[in-house]
Structures are given as structure tokens and as C-alpha cells.
Design an enzyme around this catalytic site. Sequence first.
Site, PDB file in Angstrom:
ATOM      1  CG  LEU A  70      -1.944  -1.061   1.357  1.00  0.00           C
ATOM      2  CD1 LEU A  70      -2.428  -1.219   2.790  1.00  0.00           C
ATOM      3  CD2 LEU A  70      -3.090  -0.691   0.417  1.00  0.00           C
ATOM      4  CG  HIS A  75       3.552   0.733   4.410  1.00  0.00           C
ATOM      5  ND1 HIS A  75       4.813   1.169   4.055  1.00  0.00           N
ATOM      6  CD2 HIS A  75       2.918   0.489   3.242  1.00  0.00           C
ATOM      7  CE1 HIS A  75       4.920   1.181   2.741  1.00  0.00           C
ATOM      8  NE2 HIS A  75       3.779   0.770   2.232  1.00  0.00           N
ATOM      9  CE  LYS A  93      10.822   2.254  -0.818  1.00  0.00           C
ATOM     10  NZ  LYS A  93      10.209   2.686  -2.110  1.00  0.00           N
ATOM     11  NE  ARG A 161       7.435   5.897  -6.353  1.00  0.00           N
ATOM     12  CZ  ARG A 161       6.478   4.998  -6.585  1.00  0.00           C
ATOM     13  NH1 ARG A 161       5.242   5.380  -6.877  1.00  0.00           N
ATOM     14  NH2 ARG A 161       6.730   3.717  -6.522  1.00  0.00           N
ATOM     15  CG  ASP A 173       9.601   6.391  -3.951  1.00  0.00           C
ATOM     16  OD1 ASP A 173       8.918   5.379  -3.701  1.00  0.00           O
ATOM     17  OD2 ASP A 173      10.118   6.591  -5.073  1.00  0.00           O
TER      18      ASP A 173
HETATM   19  N1  LIG Z   1      10.877  -2.509  -3.030  1.00  0.00           N
HETATM   20  C1  LIG Z   1      10.744  -1.940  -4.194  1.00  0.00           C
HETATM   21  O1  LIG Z   1      11.481  -2.199  -5.133  1.00  0.00           O
HETATM   22  C2  LIG Z   1       9.619  -0.962  -4.405  1.00  0.00           C
HETATM   23  C3  LIG Z   1       9.416  -0.415  -5.668  1.00  0.00           C
HETATM   24  C4  LIG Z   1       8.303   0.411  -5.850  1.00  0.00           C
HETATM   25  C5  LIG Z   1       7.476   0.708  -4.780  1.00  0.00           C
HETATM   26  N2  LIG Z   1       7.736   0.196  -3.559  1.00  0.00           N
HETATM   27  C6  LIG Z   1       6.854   0.486  -2.422  1.00  0.00           C
HETATM   28  O2  LIG Z   1       5.658  -0.251  -2.639  1.00  0.00           O
HETATM   29  C7  LIG Z   1       4.518   0.496  -2.230  1.00  0.00           C
HETATM   30  C8  LIG Z   1       3.593   0.649  -3.410  1.00  0.00           C
HETATM   31  O3  LIG Z   1       4.235   1.417  -4.432  1.00  0.00           O
HETATM   32  P1  LIG Z   1       3.714   1.367  -5.961  1.00  0.00           P
HETATM   33  O4  LIG Z   1       4.346   2.464  -6.692  1.00  0.00           O
HETATM   34  O5  LIG Z   1       3.855  -0.003  -6.492  1.00  0.00           O
HETATM   35  O6  LIG Z   1       2.181   1.735  -5.710  1.00  0.00           O
HETATM   36  P2  LIG Z   1       0.955   1.961  -6.697  1.00  0.00           P
HETATM   37  O7  LIG Z   1       1.202   1.255  -8.003  1.00  0.00           O
HETATM   38  O8  LIG Z   1       0.605   3.400  -6.727  1.00  0.00           O
HETATM   39  O9  LIG Z   1      -0.167   1.150  -5.958  1.00  0.00           O
HETATM   40  C9  LIG Z   1      -0.607   1.417  -4.653  1.00  0.00           C
HETATM   41  C10 LIG Z   1      -1.840   0.553  -4.398  1.00  0.00           C
HETATM   42  O10 LIG Z   1      -2.352   0.861  -3.113  1.00  0.00           O
HETATM   43  C11 LIG Z   1      -3.767   0.777  -3.126  1.00  0.00           C
HETATM   44  N3  LIG Z   1      -4.294   1.971  -2.456  1.00  0.00           N
HETATM   45  C12 LIG Z   1      -5.041   1.966  -1.334  1.00  0.00           C
HETATM   46  N4  LIG Z   1      -5.354   3.198  -0.961  1.00  0.00           N
HETATM   47  C13 LIG Z   1      -4.807   4.032  -1.866  1.00  0.00           C
HETATM   48  C14 LIG Z   1      -4.810   5.437  -2.019  1.00  0.00           C
HETATM   49  N5  LIG Z   1      -5.431   6.257  -1.145  1.00  0.00           N
HETATM   50  N6  LIG Z   1      -4.166   5.968  -3.072  1.00  0.00           N
HETATM   51  C15 LIG Z   1      -3.518   5.172  -3.955  1.00  0.00           C
HETATM   52  N7  LIG Z   1      -3.481   3.812  -3.850  1.00  0.00           N
HETATM   53  C16 LIG Z   1      -4.121   3.250  -2.815  1.00  0.00           C
HETATM   54  C17 LIG Z   1      -4.201   0.661  -4.573  1.00  0.00           C
HETATM   55  O11 LIG Z   1      -4.681  -0.654  -4.768  1.00  0.00           O
HETATM   56  P3  LIG Z   1      -6.250  -0.978  -4.773  1.00  0.00           P
HETATM   57  O12 LIG Z   1      -6.965   0.316  -4.956  1.00  0.00           O
HETATM   58  O13 LIG Z   1      -6.428  -1.882  -5.931  1.00  0.00           O
HETATM   59  O14 LIG Z   1      -6.551  -1.590  -3.465  1.00  0.00           O
HETATM   60  C18 LIG Z   1      -2.956   0.834  -5.389  1.00  0.00           C
HETATM   61  O15 LIG Z   1      -2.887  -0.062  -6.469  1.00  0.00           O
HETATM   62  C19 LIG Z   1       5.067   1.811  -1.661  1.00  0.00           C
HETATM   63  O16 LIG Z   1       5.209   1.692  -0.275  1.00  0.00           O
HETATM   64  C20 LIG Z   1       6.443   1.934  -2.299  1.00  0.00           C
HETATM   65  O17 LIG Z   1       7.349   2.659  -1.492  1.00  0.00           O
HETATM   66  C21 LIG Z   1       8.780  -0.645  -3.366  1.00  0.00           C
END
Ligand SMILES: NC(=O)c1ccc[n+]([C@@H]2O[C@H](COP(=O)([O-])OP(=O)(O)OC[C@H]3O[C@@H](n4cnc5c(N)ncnc54)[C@H](OP(=O)(O)O)[C@@H]3O)[C@@H](O)[C@H]2O)c1
Length: 320
Positions: A70, A75, A93, A161, A173
Site C-alpha cells: 500500500l 503500511h 518500504k 509519491r 520513496d
Molecule cells: N521494493 C521496491 O522495489 C519498491 C518499488 C516500488 C514501490 N515500492 C513500495 O511499494 C509500495 C507501493 O508502491 P507502488 O508504486 O507499487 O504503488 P501503486 O502502483 O501506486 O499502488 C498502490 C496501491 O495501493 C492501493 N491503495 C489503497 N489506498 C490508496 C490510495 N489512497 N491511493 C492510492 N493507492 C491506494 C491501490 O490498490 P487498490 O486500490 O487496488 O486496493 C494501489 O494499487 C510503496 O510503499 C512503495 O514505497 C517498493
Amino acid sequence: MRWGLLSTAMINHDVAGAARESQEAEVVAVASRELARAEAHAGEVGAERAYGSYDELLADPDLDAIYVSLPNSMHVEWATRALEAGKHVLCEKTFTCRAAEAEAAFDAAERNGRVLTEGFMWRHHPQVAKVLELVAGGAIGEVRALGASFSGAVFGPHDIRLRPELDGGALTDVGCYCVHGLRTLAGEPERVFAAQRVGPTGVDLVLSATMTFANGVVATFDCGLELPERARLEVVGDTGAIVLSNPWLAGEPSVELRRDDGAERIEAETANAYRLELEDLARAARGEKEPLIGRADVVAQARAIEALLASAARGEPVEL
Ligand SMILES: NC(=O)c1ccc[n+]([C@@H]2O[C@H](COP(=O)([O-])OP(=O)(O)OC[C@H]3O[C@@H](n4cnc5c(N)ncnc54)[C@H](OP(=O)(O)O)[C@@H]3O)[C@@H](O)[C@H]2O)c1
């Protein structure tokens, strides 16, 4: 481990791909705030079940572990709910910007006898163990200074972000990797001093900071969104330096040992760090080892992030 993905985030694709490579992880279910989105995403990542709410996922008795992907501000709440539902948790993270919240989440993990860990997959890559081994073996002498950077472009104006209410920003981020990398090499900071450029939505688009550690070891790092892609981790001793040019998105190893008489490429295994983090949690859940990124690390990371954000906001150093 039978995994449920809590959200339909972009990053799920990398983690689900890693699970497919592993004998120890299987992605079984996906949840979204909207069932249709969960169903579409389940098809994309090869999960057999889709749920239209996060609570339904947590109530699935067939799941051993939940991957919380999320936005950052959500988180702790959902990791805690997953722990209370008896699941092990890998949470992305930045787990939290508030150390007290991290402590409370680990209290929940301990109460429920479940593993909680933060998704710093970079740390699982074999090149990191190699660097720690080199430093401990005296390859660069006494560590004096460290440096790190991580920047890149965001994907659009609605990106999580760029939203302050979701704990977005460059530090949470990408800068969090720099902080984690510097802490991995130098221990816990005693003092931080950060400066930032805040963008129109209210998050830090650029943040640059110094961190001072015990024995006078000094580190600097910078991070940014809407910048060219850059990544670096460097540890400098009194007789040499170790430089990683691809520390955070580790697939190919990128370690170089530099001394006054020349540079040497250090070999390390190529590995999918996402697979390794899933397998680390599986072994911890079976009681075979402590998770590589455990309570003390996650809480100290949150404390450092909290101090850096406070320093940037106030424009003055913060002691930890
Ligand atoms: N380790 C790594 O390599 C890595 C890389 C990128 C990101 N991350 C981390 O992973 C997490 C997600 O990042 P991402 O870029 O993949 O996210 P994202 O594509 O924007 O997706 C976030 C998801 O959270 C849900 N959500 C629930 N409430 C929300 C709100 N108010 N606004 C937006 N989305 C909401 C949505 O799913 P539903 O609506 O379908 O429930 C959405 O698909 C973050 O914590 C980021 O720091 C880690």
C-alpha cells in the site's frame, strides 16, 4: 509460504515474478478496494483468488503471509491488522516515518508470534554481504566516510509519491534506501542535518543530508523525484574505497574496490533480491533464523527517517 498481496500496486509484479522463481513462495490471492481491479490483477500475477476488500484477504485461512504494498501512510495499520489475523508480514518500504509506530507494530508481531519485516530487498543481494565482508576484513582500512544517492522520475501527477497525506516524497520513496544503506555500513546515526526542496504538492522532491555516526564517521546522501536516474553507495576508509554503482535495484552485482594503486571489480553472485527477501521471511517463519531485517533495524530506520524529516522541516540538525 502461501502469499496474499494486499493492494494491486505496480511493485506486486516484481514480487509475484520472484515468487514464481522460488520453491518457497506462491502468490495465491490478491485484494483491492475494488473487486474488478483485484480480479484483473490476480490474472496478471497468476493468483487463483481475488478479493474486493483487504479485510476479506486477511480472513482467508489458507494464507500464511501477506505482502503489504500500500502507500506508505497505510503500511502500519494494515501490517498490524495482518499480524493480528495471524499472518506473517512483508511490508514495503517506507514501513513508517514514526519510530513509535514501528515499535507498536512489532509488539503486535511478538504478541501473535508472527514475523514482520520491511521490504528493503537490496539488502538481501549477495553483493551486500560481500561488501560487509570486505569492510570487516580491513580491505579499505578504518571506515571514515560514506556516501549514497538515489533519484529517478515519478510516473505521473497522481503518483502516490507526490502525495504528502500518503507519506510520499523523495526521502520516503528513494532516500530511505540511502539511509538504510548507510546504516547497514555505519550503524546508527547520532546526528542528522537535512535540507530539502519541496514541490507544489507539498512533498520533498529533493532532499540532501549529512548523518554523523559514532567514532566521527560522516555520511552524506541525496535523493530526488523527477530527476535523472542515479544510484550509488560508497564506503571510504583510510586506505581505500568500495563503490557500488547499482546498489538498490540489485540484479547484476556492481562492487568495485578502489585503492591508490588501482581499481578491482569484486565478483558476487547475480540474484533476484525480491526472491531472496521472500525466502528470508519463509525461513524466519519456520523458526530457522531471525529475519535479516528485524525489529531493531526497522525501528532504527523509522527513527532516522523521522529525524531527517524533522531536520529538513526545521532547517536545523537533529540529535538522535
Ligand atoms: N521494493 C521496491 O522495489 C519498491 C518499488 C516500488 C514501490 N515500492 C513500495 O511499494 C509500495 C507501493 O508502491 P507502488 O508504486 O507499487 O504503488 P501503486 O502502483 O501506486 O499502488 C498502490 C496501491 O495501493 C492501493 N491503495 C489503497 N489506498 C490508496 C490510495 N489512497 N491511493 C492510492 N493507492 C491506494 C491501490 O490498490 P487498490 O486500490 O487496488 O486496493 C494501489 O494499487 C510503496 O510503499 C512503495 O514505497 C517498493
